[in-house]
Motif scaffolding. Structure first.
Motif, mmCIF file in Angstrom:
data_model
loop_
_atom_site.group_PDB
_atom_site.id
_atom_site.type_symbol
_atom_site.label_atom_id
_atom_site.label_comp_id
_atom_site.label_asym_id
_atom_site.label_seq_id
_atom_site.Cartn_x
_atom_site.Cartn_y
_atom_site.Cartn_z
ATOM 1 N N GLY A 89 -8.722 -9.042 -15.557
ATOM 2 C CA GLY A 89 -7.968 -7.922 -15.949
ATOM 3 C C GLY A 89 -8.328 -7.476 -17.418
ATOM 4 O O GLY A 89 -8.213 -6.442 -17.863
ATOM 5 N N VAL A 90 -8.551 -8.310 -18.393
ATOM 6 C CA VAL A 90 -8.788 -8.160 -19.580
ATOM 7 C C VAL A 90 -9.906 -7.576 -19.868
ATOM 8 O O VAL A 90 -10.130 -6.827 -20.779
ATOM 9 C CB VAL A 90 -8.886 -9.511 -20.515
ATOM 10 N N PHE A 91 -11.079 -7.559 -19.078
ATOM 11 C CA PHE A 91 -12.453 -7.212 -19.508
ATOM 12 C C PHE A 91 -12.617 -5.606 -18.467
ATOM 13 O O PHE A 91 -13.419 -4.977 -18.755
ATOM 14 C CB PHE A 91 -13.416 -7.891 -18.967
ATOM 15 N N LEU A 92 -11.676 -5.727 -17.396
ATOM 16 C CA LEU A 92 -11.982 -5.076 -16.290
ATOM 17 C C LEU A 92 -10.509 -3.841 -15.975
ATOM 18 O O LEU A 92 -9.845 -4.729 -15.388
ATOM 19 C CB LEU A 92 -12.625 -5.221 -15.135
ATOM 20 N N ARG A 93 -10.495 -2.898 -16.361
ATOM 21 C CA ARG A 93 -9.241 -1.966 -16.127
ATOM 22 C C ARG A 93 -9.236 -1.698 -14.649
ATOM 23 O O ARG A 93 -8.175 -1.284 -14.300
ATOM 24 C CB ARG A 93 -9.240 -0.763 -17.077
ATOM 25 N N ASP A 94 -10.351 -1.883 -14.063
ATOM 26 C CA ASP A 94 -10.138 -1.308 -12.679
ATOM 27 C C ASP A 94 -9.477 -2.469 -11.516
ATOM 28 O O ASP A 94 -9.338 -2.387 -10.515
ATOM 29 C CB ASP A 94 -11.719 -1.237 -12.069
ATOM 30 N N VAL A 95 -9.316 -3.730 -12.394
ATOM 31 C CA VAL A 95 -8.662 -4.677 -11.458
ATOM 32 C C VAL A 95 -7.341 -4.411 -11.194
ATOM 33 O O VAL A 95 -6.939 -4.746 -9.801
ATOM 34 C CB VAL A 95 -8.675 -5.928 -12.436
ATOM 35 N N GLN A 96 -6.459 -3.923 -11.690
ATOM 36 C CA GLN A 96 -4.851 -3.522 -11.572
ATOM 37 C C GLN A 96 -4.919 -2.704 -10.302
ATOM 38 O O GLN A 96 -4.451 -3.056 -9.191
ATOM 39 C CB GLN A 96 -4.280 -2.739 -12.682
ATOM 40 N N PRO A 97 -5.508 -1.428 -9.831
ATOM 41 C CA PRO A 97 -5.553 -0.660 -8.900
ATOM 42 C C PRO A 97 -6.246 -1.368 -7.651
ATOM 43 O O PRO A 97 -5.640 -1.236 -6.427
ATOM 44 C CB PRO A 97 -6.205 0.522 -9.212
ATOM 45 N N THR A 98 -7.237 -2.004 -7.855
ATOM 46 C CA THR A 98 -7.655 -3.127 -6.992
ATOM 47 C C THR A 98 -7.070 -4.116 -6.233
ATOM 48 O O THR A 98 -6.966 -4.132 -4.893
ATOM 49 C CB THR A 98 -9.236 -3.526 -7.439
ATOM 50 N N VAL A 99 -6.103 -4.539 -7.286
ATOM 51 C CA VAL A 99 -5.488 -5.848 -6.685
ATOM 52 C C VAL A 99 -4.415 -5.313 -5.897
ATOM 53 O O VAL A 99 -3.702 -5.916 -4.892
ATOM 54 C CB VAL A 99 -5.061 -6.476 -7.784
ATOM 55 N N GLY A 100 -3.741 -4.026 -6.257
ATOM 56 C CA GLY A 100 -2.609 -3.226 -5.702
ATOM 57 C C GLY A 100 -2.931 -3.040 -4.120
ATOM 58 O O GLY A 100 -2.225 -3.221 -3.411
ATOM 59 N N VAL A 101 -4.369 -2.387 -3.961
ATOM 60 C CA VAL A 101 -4.864 -2.333 -2.740
ATOM 61 C C VAL A 101 -4.986 -3.676 -1.819
ATOM 62 O O VAL A 101 -4.606 -3.829 -0.554
ATOM 63 C CB VAL A 101 -6.187 -1.548 -2.513
ATOM 64 N N LEU A 102 -5.514 -4.478 -2.784
ATOM 65 C CA LEU A 102 -6.103 -5.944 -2.043
ATOM 66 C C LEU A 102 -4.649 -6.781 -1.545
ATOM 67 O O LEU A 102 -4.525 -7.195 -0.262
ATOM 68 C CB LEU A 102 -6.619 -6.940 -3.130
ATOM 69 N N VAL A 103 -3.431 -6.648 -2.448
ATOM 70 C CA VAL A 103 -2.125 -7.245 -1.943
ATOM 71 C C VAL A 103 -1.667 -6.512 -0.449
ATOM 72 O O VAL A 103 -1.260 -7.149 0.254
ATOM 73 C CB VAL A 103 -1.213 -7.150 -2.917
ATOM 74 N N THR A 104 -1.804 -5.080 -0.489
ATOM 75 C CA THR A 104 -1.488 -4.446 0.734
ATOM 76 C C THR A 104 -2.320 -4.888 1.862
ATOM 77 O O THR A 104 -1.764 -5.397 3.003
ATOM 78 C CB THR A 104 -1.526 -2.716 0.472
ATOM 79 N N VAL A 105 -3.531 -5.128 1.687
ATOM 80 C CA VAL A 105 -4.540 -5.498 2.939
ATOM 81 C C VAL A 105 -4.040 -6.986 3.287
ATOM 82 O O VAL A 105 -4.036 -7.127 4.394
ATOM 83 C CB VAL A 105 -5.999 -5.282 2.390
ATOM 84 N N MET A 106 -3.768 -7.618 2.322
ATOM 85 C CA MET A 106 -3.487 -9.092 2.587
ATOM 86 C C MET A 106 -2.234 -9.055 3.376
ATOM 87 O O MET A 106 -2.133 -10.224 4.258
ATOM 88 C CB MET A 106 -3.431 -9.939 1.268
ATOM 89 N N PHE A 107 -1.204 -8.506 2.970
ATOM 90 C CA PHE A 107 -0.037 -8.455 3.770
ATOM 91 C C PHE A 107 0.103 -7.890 5.180
ATOM 92 O O PHE A 107 0.355 -8.670 6.223
ATOM 93 C CB PHE A 107 0.989 -7.329 3.099
ATOM 94 N N PHE A 108 -0.768 -7.076 5.556
ATOM 95 C CA PHE A 108 -1.008 -6.431 6.733
ATOM 96 C C PHE A 108 -1.881 -7.223 7.726
ATOM 97 O O PHE A 108 -1.969 -7.068 8.886
ATOM 98 C CB PHE A 108 -1.363 -4.940 6.832
ATOM 99 N N LEU A 109 -2.972 -7.981 6.939
ATOM 100 C CA LEU A 109 -3.991 -8.894 7.805
ATOM 101 C C LEU A 109 -3.283 -10.314 7.965
ATOM 102 O O LEU A 109 -4.077 -10.889 8.729
ATOM 103 C CB LEU A 109 -5.058 -8.903 6.989
#
Length: 286
Positions: free
Chosen positions: A192-212
């Protein structure tokens, strides 16, 4: 394995980049007082300024359990396939235990992308051990999980009038959860220090992990053609293991448990190695 190495030219002790998890935990123990102070601040800061303060730590999971019980018992009249009595209240407890286990991972991962970025003042301090920040975050999450567990045990006692002795083995079920969450946190916080796209990506990923993961449904409800993918999901193993020990009074399949533990160790070692390799560049990037 020494924690520090000596520069032959200057004679100064320099921190060593190492990947040995055992040495790493010995290294962390040096900062146990600092970890304790930061963890205490982490827990109190979550509800700082609120009217009920730290009482929310108990009230929030209790409120959620009441909501789950009403929605799934009264509104949906849902049943869980493995429930002994097949009653409605059990569904809320099964769901609650699954969410408590998942949230250890989900909460830590969700906060990881900004963990370093939100502590710029600490990054600029050369002597501050940044590697304690994911540990502090994990401890704060575990405090909430422990309170949720107490409420779940109370619910189990009220619904089934007994608590299985296998509940005493729950720390073994949560150990791989802790390693998995910590490894993910190290990797994502550094990335996350190097890529600001990590935050929204992780938000989606956690939701996907939850429902899968089998939080709202039993594994048996997944069509057989897709069930193999669910059984390979380590989070599914952690959730099912917790439920087996707490709710069903059963010892989980040790082969499956070992697989889940091995995955968590691999994730932890990889995440830690990436963090330690990248930490020296944090100050330059920020």
């Amino acid at each position: 394995m020494p924690l520090f190495e000596t520069d032959n030219k200057s004679g100064e002790r320099k921190r060593r980049i190492f990947f040995d998890p055992i040495s790493f935990f010995i290294h962390l123990s040096v900062f146990k007082n600092l970890i304790y102070q930061f963890a205490l601040r982490e827990v109190y800061s979550r509800y700082r300024g609120s009217l009920l303060g730290i009482a929310w730590t108990f009230l929030q999971p209790l409120f959620m359990l009441c909501v789950y019980t009403f929605v799934f018992s009264v509104v949906f009249n849902a049943k869980w396939g493995k429930s002994h009595a097949g009653g409605n209240s059990e569904f809320a407890l099964v769901l609650f235990v699954g969410i408590i286990t998942f949230n250890i991972i989900g909460d830590v991962i969700s906060s990881a992308p900004t963990l370093i970025l939100s502590n710029v003042n600490l990054v600029k301090k050369v002597i501050f051990p940044l590697e304690i920040l994911p540990v502090v975050k994990l401890i704060g999450v575990l405090v909430n999980a422990f309170v949720g567990l107490l409420i779940a045990l109370l619910g189990i006692l009220l619904v089934w009038n007994e608590i299985h002795l296998t509940a005493l083995l729950l720390p073994f079920a949560w150990l791989p959860v802790i390693f998995f969450a910590l490894g993910c946190c190290y990797f994502i916080s550094a990335l996350g220090v190097f890529l600001r796209d990590v935050q929204p990506t992780v938000g989606v990923l956690v939701t996907v992990m939850f429902f899968l993961s089998p939080i709202f449904y039993p594994l048996e409800a997944v069509p057989e053609a897709y069930r193999i993918f669910c059984t390979m999901n380590p989070i599914a193993i952690y959730v099912e293991t917790s439920r087996s020990l707490l709710l069903w009074g059963m010892i989980p399949d040790l082969t499956v448990y070992a697989y889940g533990f091995a995955i968590s160790l691999v994730v932890f070692i990889f995440g830690l190695a990436f963090f330690l390799k990248a930490k020296n560049t944090f100050a330059d990037v920020i």
